[in-house]
Write a protein that holds these residues in place. Structure first.
Motif, short mmCIF file in Angstrom:
data_model
loop_
_atom_site.label_atom_id
_atom_site.label_comp_id
_atom_site.label_asym_id
_atom_site.label_seq_id
_atom_site.Cartn_x
_atom_site.Cartn_y
_atom_site.Cartn_z
N CYS A 136 -0.57 -0.95 33.30
CA CYS A 136 0.27 -2.13 33.32
C CYS A 136 0.23 -2.76 31.94
CB CYS A 136 -0.28 -3.10 34.37
SG CYS A 136 0.57 -4.66 34.49
N ALA A 137 1.35 -3.31 31.50
CA ALA A 137 1.41 -3.91 30.17
C ALA A 137 2.34 -5.11 30.17
CB ALA A 137 1.88 -2.89 29.14
N GLN A 170 -6.58 -1.68 32.30
CA GLN A 170 -7.52 -0.58 32.07
C GLN A 170 -7.00 0.75 32.62
OE1 GLN A 170 -7.67 -2.61 34.59
NE2 GLN A 170 -8.11 -1.33 36.36
N GLY A 171 -5.96 0.71 33.44
CA GLY A 171 -5.36 1.92 33.97
C GLY A 171 -5.85 2.28 35.36
N THR A 172 -5.01 2.98 36.08
CA THR A 172 -5.36 3.50 37.40
C THR A 172 -4.79 4.92 37.50
OG1 THR A 172 -5.30 3.05 39.79
CG2 THR A 172 -3.32 2.50 38.55
N GLN A 173 -5.61 5.83 38.01
CA GLN A 173 -5.24 7.25 38.02
C GLN A 173 -4.36 7.58 39.23
OE1 GLN A 173 -5.94 9.73 35.73
NE2 GLN A 173 -4.69 11.12 37.00
N VAL A 174 -3.30 8.31 38.96
CA VAL A 174 -2.44 8.85 40.01
C VAL A 174 -2.45 10.36 39.89
CG1 VAL A 174 -0.07 9.03 40.87
CG2 VAL A 174 -0.97 6.81 40.15
N SER A 186 -4.42 -1.70 40.28
CA SER A 186 -5.04 -1.09 41.45
C SER A 186 -3.99 -0.29 42.18
CB SER A 186 -5.65 -2.16 42.36
OG SER A 186 -4.65 -3.04 42.85
N GLY A 187 -4.44 0.54 43.12
CA GLY A 187 -3.50 1.26 43.97
C GLY A 187 -3.34 2.73 43.67
N GLY A 188 -3.97 3.21 42.62
CA GLY A 188 -3.86 4.64 42.32
C GLY A 188 -4.59 5.47 43.35
N GLY A 189 -4.42 6.78 43.26
CA GLY A 189 -5.09 7.67 44.18
C GLY A 189 -4.51 9.06 44.11
N SER A 190 -4.87 9.87 45.10
CA SER A 190 -4.41 11.25 45.17
C SER A 190 -3.51 11.43 46.37
CB SER A 190 -5.60 12.20 45.28
OG SER A 190 -6.42 12.13 44.14
N MET A 205 7.20 -7.26 31.61
CA MET A 205 6.00 -6.59 32.13
C MET A 205 6.44 -5.23 32.62
SD MET A 205 3.70 -9.48 34.04
CE MET A 205 2.33 -8.34 34.20
N GLY A 206 5.50 -4.29 32.59
CA GLY A 206 5.94 -2.96 32.98
C GLY A 206 4.80 -2.00 33.20
N TRP A 207 5.21 -0.79 33.54
CA TRP A 207 4.29 0.30 33.83
C TRP A 207 4.53 1.44 32.86
CZ3 TRP A 207 0.42 -0.34 37.22
CH2 TRP A 207 0.52 -1.38 38.13
N PHE A 208 3.42 1.97 32.38
CA PHE A 208 3.45 3.09 31.47
C PHE A 208 2.48 4.14 32.00
CE2 PHE A 208 5.81 1.13 27.99
CZ PHE A 208 5.79 -0.18 28.39
#
Length: 125
Positions: free
Chosen positions: A96-97, A117-121, A7-11, A34-37
């Protein structure tokens, strides 16, 4: 496999900040890394920031060093990515992975076997 929810993505405009969160269904220490891709349209998924869940070892892509910070809250099984000084080229889907064993390449996406599932930035200029 651990279930991961981002969570936390946005424009935001260039220069702005966002903080992404990833909540794991199980004990965070069950995972070695754990990490971010992130993945932009037409591009391969790339490692942004990863960390060992035990200790302070962190790994960053050169493109985000000094701007992004990865951290975890073990009490809530949550991984964070604080993103500052965002640039339009940071625009992507962020995932997140988690991985359960040691890797020589902790930023390599193909070595991770649990994904959110991903969050869009989206960063506008």
């Amino acid at each position: 496999q651990v279930q991961l929810v981002e969570s936390g993505g946005g424009s935001v405009q260039a220069g702005g900040s966002l903080r992404l969160s990833c909540t794991a269904s199980g004990y965070i220490y069950d995972n070695y890394y754990m990490g971010w891709f992130r993945q932009a349209p037409g591009k391969e998924r790339e490692g942004v920031a990863t960390k060992r869940t035990v200790g302070d070892s962190t790994y960053y892509a050169d493109s985000v060093k000094g701007r992004f910070t990865i951290s975890q809250d073990s009490a809530t099984n949550t991984l964070y990515l604080q993103m500052n000084s965002l640039k339009p080229e940071d625009t992507a889907m962020y995932y997140c992975a988690a991985r359960r064993s040691y890797s020589l390449y902790p930023l390599q996406a193909s070595s991770y076997n649990s994904w959110g599932q991903g969050t869009q930035v989206t960063v506008s200029s």
